[in-house]
Design an enzyme around this catalytic site. Structure first.
Site, mmCIF file in Angstrom:
data_model
loop_
_atom_site.group_PDB
_atom_site.id
_atom_site.type_symbol
_atom_site.label_atom_id
_atom_site.label_comp_id
_atom_site.label_asym_id
_atom_site.label_seq_id
_atom_site.Cartn_x
_atom_site.Cartn_y
_atom_site.Cartn_z
ATOM 1 N N LYS A 26 0.776 -1.191 0.013
ATOM 2 C CA LYS A 26 -0.122 0.114 -0.249
ATOM 3 C C LYS A 26 0.861 1.213 0.169
ATOM 4 O O LYS A 26 0.623 2.163 -0.667
ATOM 5 C CB LYS A 26 -0.742 0.003 1.294
ATOM 6 C CG LYS A 26 -2.013 -1.126 1.234
ATOM 7 C CD LYS A 26 -2.894 -1.353 2.284
ATOM 8 C CE LYS A 26 -3.873 -2.411 2.183
ATOM 9 N NZ LYS A 26 -4.491 -2.859 3.461
ATOM 10 N N GLN B 282 -4.728 -1.448 9.674
ATOM 11 C CA GLN B 282 -4.498 -2.932 9.236
ATOM 12 C C GLN B 282 -5.097 -3.794 9.998
ATOM 13 O O GLN B 282 -4.613 -3.944 11.128
ATOM 14 C CB GLN B 282 -2.988 -2.918 8.652
ATOM 15 C CG GLN B 282 -2.813 -4.511 8.188
ATOM 16 C CD GLN B 282 -3.461 -4.008 6.655
ATOM 17 O OE1 GLN B 282 -3.234 -3.254 5.964
ATOM 18 N NE2 GLN B 282 -3.956 -5.352 6.323
ATOM 19 N N ASP C 145 -11.193 3.035 4.377
ATOM 20 C CA ASP C 145 -11.518 1.518 4.141
ATOM 21 C C ASP C 145 -13.135 1.403 4.042
ATOM 22 O O ASP C 145 -13.712 0.542 3.636
ATOM 23 C CB ASP C 145 -11.005 0.675 5.295
ATOM 24 C CG ASP C 145 -9.803 -0.136 5.123
ATOM 25 O OD1 ASP C 145 -9.540 -0.467 3.915
ATOM 26 O OD2 ASP C 145 -9.121 -0.451 5.953
#
Ligand code: NAD
Length: 281
Positions: free
Chosen positions: A52, A96, A119
């Site tokens: 990422k 994460q 997200d």
């Protein structure tokens, strides 16, 4: 059969984002910023976060990784998110997953400001998506949606079957397809006859985590099949769809790897840029 090349389509999205980020930087004297919080030393999480960061840097985002040891206190993480919520240089915050057991995932997700929730997991974003309002959409289903739309512009009245009902994949996927006027069936581990459901489908999105679950005789001729699964097996990484046999029946199919995976990261960058633009306005 059309091989839906997620790697290529993701590269095109990143190229467009690179141009857009460069213009945004000139206009705002500031680059969109993505901050990732990584807790613990799980190898897959470390790999994902590195991927990422690399992708973010390549399109010109300002990226930062904040690392904590596995035993970090929940309060430390929540306080850090508070700080990032207030930081005008941060446009997107991602924690994460999975988290260590002592940290409450719900608390963490709800702490992130919905306007920086790249997200798309915050209940406000989930609610907005299901109400048909503007929202940040979780990256993987957004990537699947963009792949489907690339090959089928008009989804009006199509029958879609989503396999899996996770908050991460199945549920937001269902909302995106519903918004496109598909007739959507969402299936899961308790579904009675999954094969019969799939045989009705013009579009199948498989997000299960069972290697090669979806077989050729489950597929209607000319179906579009999107394989979200990433499963480690003796023969390497495979999806939730038996690729070799299904490719002989389907109209279009994503490979694993090289299908949905690269789109997930491209959509994370896209979400970060969208959050930046909304925050600037
Ligand atoms: P999950 O475990 O949270 O959810 C799996 C879903 O599948 C559940 O809703 C469950 O009810 C359903 N299910 C289980 N067995 C079933 C069966 N026999 N028949 C029908 N449904 C069944 O998983 P997830 O987080 O949604 O991930 C699913 C898969 O997608 C995994 O392989 C994961 O590694 C992969 N994944 C890929 C990406 C990507 O970028 N390509 C991103 C996230 C997840």
């Amino acid at each position: 059969m059309i091989l839906i090349d997620g790697k290529k389509i993701a590269a095109e999205i990143r190229e467009e984002l690179k141009k857009e980020v460069s213009q945004l930087k000139k206009k705002n004297n500031q680059a969109p910023g993505l901050t990732v919080i990584l807790i613990g030393d799980l190898a897959p999480s470390q790999i994902y976060v590195r991927m990422k960061e690399k992708a973010a840097n390549e399109v010109g985002l300002k990226s930062e990784i904040i690392k904590y040891p596995n035993d970090v206190e929940e309060k430390t993480v929540l306080d850090k998110i508070d700080e990032l919520n207030k930081d005008s240089l941060v446009s997107g915050i991602l924690v994460q997953l999975p988290l260590p057991k002592h940290i409450d995932k719900k608390k963490v997700i709800e702490k992130i400001s919905p306007s920086k929730d790249v997200d798309g997991f915050h209940p406000i974003n989930v609610g907005n998506l299901s109400s048909g309002y503007e929202s940040t959409v979780p990256c993987t289903p957004l990537g699947c949606y963009l792949l489907i739309k690339k090959y089928e512009k008009n989804l009006n009245g199509k029958k879609a079957v989503v396999i899996g009902r996770s908050n991460l994949n199945g549920k937001p996927m269902m909302q995106l397809l519903l918004k496109e006027n598909c007739t959507v069936t969402i299936t899961h581990s308790k579904t009675k006859d999954l094969k019969a459901e799939c045989l009705e489908a013009d579009i199948i999105v498989a997000a299960v985590g069972i290697p090669e679950l979806v077989k050729a005789d489950w597929i209607k001729k000319d179906a579009i099949v999107i394989d979200v699964g990433i499963n480690k097996t003796e023969k390497g990484i495979v999806g939730d769809v038996a690729f070799d046999e299904v490719s002989k029946i389907a109209k279009a199919l994503t490979p694993v790897p090289g299908g949905v995976g690269p789109m997930t990261i491209a959509c994370l960058l896209k979400n970060t840029v969208e959050c930046f633009k909304r925050l600037q306005n």
